[in-house]
Scaffold this motif. Sequence first.
Motif, PDB file in Angstrom:
ATOM      1  N   ALA A   1       0.831  -1.211   0.000  1.00  0.00           N
ATOM      2  CA  ALA A   1       0.000   0.000   0.000  1.00  0.00           C
ATOM      3  C   ALA A   1       0.862   1.256   0.000  1.00  0.00           C
ATOM      4  O   ALA A   1       0.539   2.235  -0.676  1.00  0.00           O
TER       5      ALA A   1
ATOM      6  N   ILE B   1       2.189   1.730  -3.624  1.00  0.00           N
ATOM      7  CA  ILE B   1       1.163   2.200  -4.556  1.00  0.00           C
ATOM      8  C   ILE B   1       0.748   3.630  -4.220  1.00  0.00           C
ATOM      9  O   ILE B   1       0.530   4.457  -5.117  1.00  0.00           O
ATOM     10  N   ALA B   2       0.624   3.954  -2.932  1.00  0.00           N
ATOM     11  CA  ALA B   2       0.234   5.317  -2.535  1.00  0.00           C
ATOM     12  C   ALA B   2       1.250   6.346  -3.040  1.00  0.00           C
ATOM     13  O   ALA B   2       0.874   7.439  -3.468  1.00  0.00           O
TER      14      ALA B   2
ATOM     15  N   ALA C   1      -2.518   5.193   4.102  1.00  0.00           N
ATOM     16  CA  ALA C   1      -2.675   3.941   3.356  1.00  0.00           C
ATOM     17  C   ALA C   1      -1.992   2.784   4.085  1.00  0.00           C
ATOM     18  O   ALA C   1      -2.561   1.694   4.232  1.00  0.00           O
TER      19      ALA C   1
ATOM     20  N   THR D   1      -9.256   7.632  -1.744  1.00  0.00           N
ATOM     21  CA  THR D   1      -8.218   6.949  -2.519  1.00  0.00           C
ATOM     22  C   THR D   1      -7.517   5.897  -1.672  1.00  0.00           C
ATOM     23  O   THR D   1      -7.198   4.803  -2.155  1.00  0.00           O
ATOM     24  N   GLU D   2      -7.290   6.206  -0.396  1.00  0.00           N
ATOM     25  CA  GLU D   2      -6.613   5.254   0.483  1.00  0.00           C
ATOM     26  C   GLU D   2      -7.452   3.984   0.665  1.00  0.00           C
ATOM     27  O   GLU D   2      -6.911   2.873   0.731  1.00  0.00           O
TER      28      GLU D   2
ATOM     29  N   ILE E   1      -6.972   1.863  -2.318  1.00  0.00           N
ATOM     30  CA  ILE E   1      -5.645   1.222  -2.288  1.00  0.00           C
ATOM     31  C   ILE E   1      -5.670   0.009  -1.365  1.00  0.00           C
ATOM     32  O   ILE E   1      -5.145  -1.052  -1.704  1.00  0.00           O
TER      33      ILE E   1
ATOM     34  N   VAL F   1      -4.755  -3.779  -2.550  1.00  0.00           N
ATOM     35  CA  VAL F   1      -3.641  -4.578  -2.008  1.00  0.00           C
ATOM     36  C   VAL F   1      -4.154  -5.791  -1.239  1.00  0.00           C
ATOM     37  O   VAL F   1      -3.457  -6.804  -1.146  1.00  0.00           O
TER      38      VAL F   1
END
Length: 504
Positions: A331, A334-335, A345, A399-400, A403, A407
């Motif tokens: 995470a 990707i964040a 995240a 958005t978090e 994510i 994941v």
Amino acid sequence: MGPLTIVLALAGIGVGFGANTVISKKKLGSAEEQAQKDLAKAKKEANKLIEEAREEALRAAEESKKEDQQRRKEIKDIEQRLLTREEALDRKLDDLDKRSENLRKGEDEVEALKNEIRDIRSRQQEKLEKIAKLSKTDAADKLMQMTERDIRNDLLGLVSKLQNEAKDLAEEKAGAIIVGAMERMASEVTAERTVTAVKLEDEEMKGRIIGKEGRNIQALQRATGVDIMVDDTPGYVVLSSFDPIRREVARQALELLLKDGRVHPGRIEEVVEKAQKNVQKEVMRAGEDAAREVGIIGIPREVLELLGELKFRTSYGQNVLKHSTEMAHIAGIIAEEVGANVKIAKYAALVHDLGKALTHKMEGKHHHISGEMLRKYGAPEEVAVAAEQHHDDVEATTTEALIVRVVDAISASRPGARNISAENFAERMKDLENVANGFEGIEKSYAISAGREVRVFVRPGQIDDLSAIKLARDIANKIESTMQYPGTIKVNVIRETRAIEFAK
């Protein structure tokens, strides 16, 4: 004494008195003269001071007069400027009034023109309806039908092109990010376990564990809540329980008893209590180590304790704490790539399965319990929201949260991460086909590629090309809302028209 002596004495006295009188007069004259001088000097100095004070007063009066004149001049200038501004404002107000009047006149003219145009359009529409013998609604319907028929193929091509472009770009970008994140992680393959075996150094210890008439083994099972099987495996004692923490307490207690050699009900209770304290310390240490490993500080102690309990819990054979730390690392990667909050995240990914430590104590789904516990113990609201929304029954609003959802699928669906039985696999494949068959116009559906794709064959007479595109989206939406699965499932709708004739 003779008369002469007396006369001389009197004469002496008279002379002395006269001399003293003269001297006294001289002294008085000198003092008076000095006093006159001092008085004259004092008057002169007083006159001088009075003159200086008068001059100072005149200067002060002159300066005050000048300042007063200056102030009056400034006030007069200010009044003049105010008068000038007032005149300018009056002129501007007059101009505004004139403009407003002109605008009102213009509006009236525009409204009159609008009414005239409406009348003209109405007359034209009536004439057209008389000529074409069609109402406005009928003409609009015919025009729409003609337009749809003319541009139908163009719309199909445009929709297909836009879908393919969006899919290619999205898959390429998402694939690059996810693959990059997965390449930077390496995790072990796990297996499902509900039993723990404790090795015995001597077979005679089995008798001690059982005790007279089974009192020892009954006391141990009662204190730990774990089933203890002594005779199943030579050289081992098998501890069986679906609660891994109880199993760990029983394992440590049994090892302490075997090491000490004294096995009786009183000693068993003492050792089990000691093992429980050791496991509690180990739980806290595991939570702190996990937080330290992913670089998250400031986690409440209660949350760390629940997190540490996940060390002894598994999901389809996958250790939940390792799954969570693996997710936190991915995470964070990707964040960073997508510009989201890295700390939120990673924090949310680490604690997203917190509820699994309490599912046997609280009602509800584990992700809802995770959000509730995080809010209760003072974790940031963004973390609670992202953890609570990592499953599809709650819409992801940040958005978090997306994510964490991604994941979670990555960590759960990688090869070797989880053990899924053949029965569950077959059931999921059947559910996929049933979801597709629930729509109208479906001829046949097949789940293929280990459940990663479902192919749907439609009846071409009932489903056209545009409807096929919509059907694929509807089936995908229903799969997302009704099924639990790792990764993604491709919905492939196939429409085929065959014309068959025989030549005789």
